[in-house]
Write a protein that holds these residues in place. Structure first.
Motif, mmCIF file in Angstrom:
data_model
loop_
_atom_site.group_PDB
_atom_site.id
_atom_site.type_symbol
_atom_site.label_atom_id
_atom_site.label_comp_id
_atom_site.label_asym_id
_atom_site.label_seq_id
_atom_site.Cartn_x
_atom_site.Cartn_y
_atom_site.Cartn_z
ATOM 1 N N LEU A 109 11.834 5.361 11.163
ATOM 2 C CA LEU A 109 11.061 6.008 10.100
ATOM 3 C C LEU A 109 10.635 4.980 9.049
ATOM 4 O O LEU A 109 9.493 4.985 8.583
ATOM 5 N N LEU A 110 11.562 4.074 8.721
ATOM 6 C CA LEU A 110 11.220 3.040 7.734
ATOM 7 C C LEU A 110 10.178 2.078 8.281
ATOM 8 O O LEU A 110 9.312 1.605 7.558
ATOM 9 N N ARG A 111 10.267 1.808 9.602
ATOM 10 C CA ARG A 111 9.280 0.932 10.226
ATOM 11 C C ARG A 111 7.898 1.603 10.206
ATOM 12 O O ARG A 111 6.892 0.964 9.962
ATOM 13 N N GLU A 112 7.885 2.900 10.457
ATOM 14 C CA GLU A 112 6.615 3.648 10.408
ATOM 15 C C GLU A 112 6.016 3.568 9.014
ATOM 16 O O GLU A 112 4.825 3.403 8.834
ATOM 17 N N ARG A 113 6.896 3.668 8.032
ATOM 18 C CA ARG A 113 6.429 3.628 6.654
ATOM 19 C C ARG A 113 5.834 2.262 6.328
ATOM 20 O O ARG A 113 4.832 2.137 5.638
ATOM 21 N N LYS A 114 6.450 1.240 6.862
ATOM 22 C CA LYS A 114 5.993 -0.126 6.587
ATOM 23 C C LYS A 114 4.671 -0.406 7.288
ATOM 24 O O LYS A 114 3.814 -1.114 6.766
ATOM 25 N N ARG A 115 4.513 0.143 8.502
ATOM 26 C CA ARG A 115 3.343 -0.188 9.298
ATOM 27 C C ARG A 115 2.130 0.669 8.977
ATOM 28 O O ARG A 115 1.062 0.454 9.522
ATOM 29 N N GLY A 116 2.273 1.653 8.152
ATOM 30 C CA GLY A 116 1.120 2.488 7.829
ATOM 31 C C GLY A 116 1.042 3.752 8.649
ATOM 32 O O GLY A 116 0.224 4.626 8.367
ATOM 33 N N VAL A 117 1.879 3.859 9.688
ATOM 34 C CA VAL A 117 1.865 5.081 10.506
ATOM 35 C C VAL A 117 2.303 6.275 9.656
ATOM 36 O O VAL A 117 1.791 7.381 9.798
ATOM 37 N N TRP A 118 3.236 6.005 8.747
ATOM 38 C CA TRP A 118 3.736 7.073 7.881
ATOM 39 C C TRP A 118 2.592 7.659 7.052
ATOM 40 O O TRP A 118 2.506 8.858 6.837
ATOM 41 N N ARG A 119 1.681 6.777 6.602
ATOM 42 C CA ARG A 119 0.549 7.240 5.797
ATOM 43 C C ARG A 119 -0.335 8.182 6.625
ATOM 44 O O ARG A 119 -0.832 9.180 6.123
ATOM 45 N N ARG A 120 -0.489 7.829 7.902
ATOM 46 C CA ARG A 120 -1.289 8.712 8.754
ATOM 47 C C ARG A 120 -0.579 10.051 8.963
ATOM 48 O O ARG A 120 -1.194 11.107 8.901
ATOM 49 N N LEU A 121 0.721 9.965 9.210
ATOM 50 C CA LEU A 121 1.473 11.195 9.446
ATOM 51 C C LEU A 121 1.469 12.087 8.209
ATOM 52 O O LEU A 121 1.311 13.308 8.300
ATOM 53 N N ARG A 122 1.639 11.461 7.042
ATOM 54 C CA ARG A 122 1.715 12.264 5.821
ATOM 55 C C ARG A 122 0.360 12.780 5.383
ATOM 56 O O ARG A 122 0.280 13.752 4.628
ATOM 57 N N SER A 123 -0.700 12.112 5.815
ATOM 58 C CA SER A 123 -2.017 12.623 5.437
ATOM 59 C C SER A 123 -2.502 13.671 6.435
ATOM 60 O O SER A 123 -3.532 14.300 6.232
ATOM 61 N N ALA A 124 -1.754 13.859 7.523
ATOM 62 C CA ALA A 124 -2.079 14.926 8.485
ATOM 63 C C ALA A 124 -1.514 16.251 7.958
ATOM 64 O O ALA A 124 -0.605 16.246 7.128
ATOM 65 N N PRO A 125 -2.058 17.348 8.433
ATOM 66 C CA PRO A 125 -1.592 18.644 7.908
ATOM 67 C C PRO A 125 -0.240 19.053 8.485
ATOM 68 O O PRO A 125 -0.118 20.097 9.126
ATOM 69 N N VAL A 126 0.740 18.207 8.282
ATOM 70 C CA VAL A 126 2.094 18.485 8.784
ATOM 71 C C VAL A 126 3.064 18.361 7.615
ATOM 72 O O VAL A 126 3.132 17.304 6.991
ATOM 73 N N PRO A 127 3.799 19.424 7.313
ATOM 74 C CA PRO A 127 4.742 19.342 6.189
ATOM 75 C C PRO A 127 5.827 18.301 6.451
ATOM 76 O O PRO A 127 6.188 18.050 7.609
#
Lengths: 281, 424
Positions: free
Chosen positions: B243-261
């Motif tokens: 999860l932290l790696r996703e956050r670092k790589r920008g994947v987290w930004r994509r996931l959080r900007s998607a319509p998923v709580p």
């Protein structure tokens, strides 16, 4: 429908503790319009984009995407928004197709419709031939296009692009902008952050300049040129002149572009004016 | 344009359809994580093989203690005396079922202890046999007096600094053997002629393990349970770090900007981590059953419930540590301290009865202890379904608490822009 605003931001404030990252930002963007959000590092561009994505809770102000309030209906709002982060926002171990399938499912696409959309988008970004390869093995330009494809799969109304061409050669950059123009023709609105002034000048209808979280100028290039016709005037406080001029040069240096672009000279005037206002007692 | 109605969150739509969409989103997120896991087959195989290797290793180490009655103390014997009585004593020592001896010189014994190739050595000094023999004569002739007793050179027990237990054991066994040999001689004058006295234990003694199990203790039951649980925690940590790696790589930004709580994003990660962890438990304990003689003493249903709750614990604890750590390096260090600490205190490495009382008492506050209790109940002590469910319930309560705290913590970080500041 065409006159409907893709984005309406009113008096947006974002604070991180004592830091006022975005201060009273207001923006309006119609469908098919594109806006370049410019500013030096720390000017509030990323915070603005984060607030528009819903990644940061604004302290006050309102954001509406396609007429829908982000605070009242974040799910629906986000479904009309596409985000192209500066970093590659996909799983490098997965193939391009699997990445797109995954992202499509997040946006409620399933079954035949999802497969059709993935096929269309792969064709659109010209990655159909390499869609089976792990995304991490693609070239830089291909990865940028895949990054874009993941963001437009669900036909967003508004696309937020954070330096989408950084690190690309001229050909790959042109390919990205051709794709973006094609999307704009379909009615998609853009907000683009970039340090490449000629890209902003060539592609965007409007420019907004942020400085320390404050929107110091907004409009088309022609409007900005009209509003800021004069070259930099001698400041009121001569002892601060040196630091002020340094600041303008520093910003102009950060916003790299061919010397002598219209936008560069207009920006220099805007920033100098802003500096002068700031130091005036 | 896609149909965005599925993202409507008006109260009227909070219904079965929304529940279905949420479940589908969780499954989509889970499926993505499983795909990523199996995309690296070698890593996946190692993930399943490592707890088996660790279980085998630890089981082998403790295998010799499987039958306590047959357990022998390995001891080095140094005999520096050649008196007939000493030779008699040495013969008795050799025949003792409680010790296994290796006879060496004093210098060699010290070298072995220094090289950690032995834990305890007993030195029978020169003159000991003569002194004891003289004392025996005095007693038998009824001339013995405390004041005139000959001085007996000391028998020496030398041991590695950490082998205090073995040293005490050696002392006890040597005292018993010498006493037995001398008592016959000393008391002979009191017995009628021709009587053959026996100096065995003058009372019966029974020894049994409690609680009783239908099978005798198998060291692999403990080692596979402990190592499996410990590795689950490491797997949970690894998943949290993703999860932290996703956050670092920008994947987290994509996931959080998607319509998923956010809650569904975390739930997707928890479900995938739990499923892989559950598969790990099944494979590890299946191997132990097939090749190491570990048998299910409790109920099958209890095992499934316990395995699921332990897997959930690993997933939620990993998530919590990742969220609290914020950066990968910090979270990793925090997780290693937490996992090794809880494993040690929870008795994953050594059986908990070897730990001090205060550690045993303190360990009750950790879910890892209850997870091991549940597993030991199933594979060793034969706990019934209710006892297993009680352990599973306690472990699950900790897991839910960890998940709630992780969610609250992450939501708070987003609200206050902590993640964004960290990125910029």
């Amino acid at each position: 429908m065409a006159d409907r605003f893709a984005l309406e931001v009113d008096d947006l404030h974002v604070r991180y503790g004592h830091l006022h990252a975005v201060c009273g930002l207001s923006l309006r963007l119609k469908r098919g319009e594109s806006l370049a959000l410019l500013g030096a590092n720390g000017s509030g561009k990323s915070s603005t984009l984060s607030a528009l994505c819903g990644l940061v809770q604004p302290d006050s102000g309102s954001i509406q995407i396609d007429g829908i309030s982000l605070t009242q209906n974040p799910g629906l709002c986000r479904s009309r928004l596409g985000v192209v982060p500066q970093d590659f926002a996909f799983y490098e171990e997965m193939s391009g197709r699997d990445n797109l399938m995954f992202v499509g499912r997040l946006y409620g696409l399933h079954g035949t419709r999802l497969r059709r959309k993935v096929r269309e988008v792969l064709d659109f970004v010209r990655l159909a031939d390499v869609a089976h390869r792990p995304a991490g093995t693609l070239s830089g330009g291909m990865q940028r296009r895949l990054n874009l494809a993941c963001s437009v799969l669900h036909d967003p109304v508004l696309l937020l692009l954070d330096e989408p061409t950084v690190g690309l050669d001229m050909n790959s950059r042109d390919a990205i902008y051709q794709l973006l123009e094609s999307l704009r023709d379909r009615g998609c609105a853009f907000i683009l952050t970039t340090h490449q002034l000629h890209e902003a000048e060539g592609f965007c209808d409007k420019v907004a300049v942020l400085r320390k979280g404050v929107l110091i100028a907004q409009g088309t290039l022609a409007e900005l040129a009209r509003q800021n016709p004069q070259p930099v005037k001698k400041p009121l406080h001569p002892e601060l002149e040196e630091s002020r001029v340094d600041s303008v040069h520093h910003f102009a240096h950060e916003l790299r572009g061919p010397q002598g672009t219209n936008l560069e000279s207009v920006l220099s005037r805007i920033l100098a004016e802003s500096n002068a206002r700031e130091v005036t007692p | 344009m896609i149909n965005h109605s599925v993202f409507q969150s008006s109260p009227a739509n909070v219904s079965r359809a929304n529940l279905f969409n949420s479940a589908r989103l969780v499954w989509d997120l889970t499926r993505k994580d499983l795909l990523l896991f199996f995309l690296d087959p070698r890593a996946a195989v190692l993930c399943f093989a490592i707890p088996i290797i660790l279980g085998l290793g630890f089981g082998k180490i403790f295998e010799s203690t499987r039958d306590v009655a047959k357990t022998k103390l390995s001891m080095i014997l140094v005999v520096e005396d050649d008196h007939p009585l000493t030779r008699q004593l040495v013969q008795a020592i050799r025949q003792s079922p409680r010790i296994g001896i290796r006879e060496e010189t004093r210098a060699e014994a010290q070298a072995l202890l220094t090289a950690r190739r032995g834990n305890v050595a007993v030195i029978i000094p020169s003159g000991m046999g003569a002194s004891l023999s003289e004392k025996t004569q005095l007693i038998r002739s009824k001339l013995w007096q405390k004041e005139t007793e000959p001085v007996t050179p000391a028998m020496r027990v030398i041991h590695s600094p950490e082998a205090l237990l073995e040293a005490s054991w050696a002392e006890g066994v040597m005292t018993e053997i010498v006493w037995k040999e001398l008592a016959g001689k000393w008391l002979a004058s009191l017995l009628p002629p021709g009587a053959a006295p026996s100096f065995e234990r003058p009372f019966p003694l029974e020894q049994e393990a409690f609680p009783k199990s239908s099978a005798s203790f198998n060291s692999y039951s403990h080692s596979f349970s402990g190592m499996s649980l410990q590795y689950l925690l490491f797997w949970g940590m690894d998943s949290g770090l993703l999860l932290l790696r996703e956050r670092k790589r920008g994947v987290w930004r994509r996931l959080r900007s998607a319509p998923v709580p956010l809650s569904l994003l975390l739930l997707g990660r928890i479900v995938s981590t739990t499923l892989v962890a559950f598969a790990q438990v099944l494979l590890t304990m299946g191997f132990a059953w097939a090749f190491c003689g570990v048998t299910l003493q409790g109920s099958y249903l209890g095992f499934v419930i316990m395995a699921l709750s332990a897997s959930l614990m690993a997933a939620t604890m990993g998530m919590l540590v990742a969220v609290m750590g914020q950066s990968e390096a910090r979270a990793r260090n925090l997780a290693i301290v937490a996992i090794l600490g809880m494993s040690m205190i929870g008795g994953y490495w050594l059986p908990s009865f070897l730990l001090p009382e205060w550690v045993k008492l303190g360990s009750m506050a950790f879910p890892t202890t209850w997870a091991l209790r549940g597993f030991e109940g199933i594979f060793w002590t034969g706990a019934n379904l209710w006892e297993t469910c009680r352990c599973a319930l306690i472990v699950s309560a900790y897991s839910v608490a960890a998940l709630v705290i992780a969610f609250w913590w992450l939501a708070r970080q987003e609200t206050h822009g902590i993640l964004e500041k960290g990125q910029s």
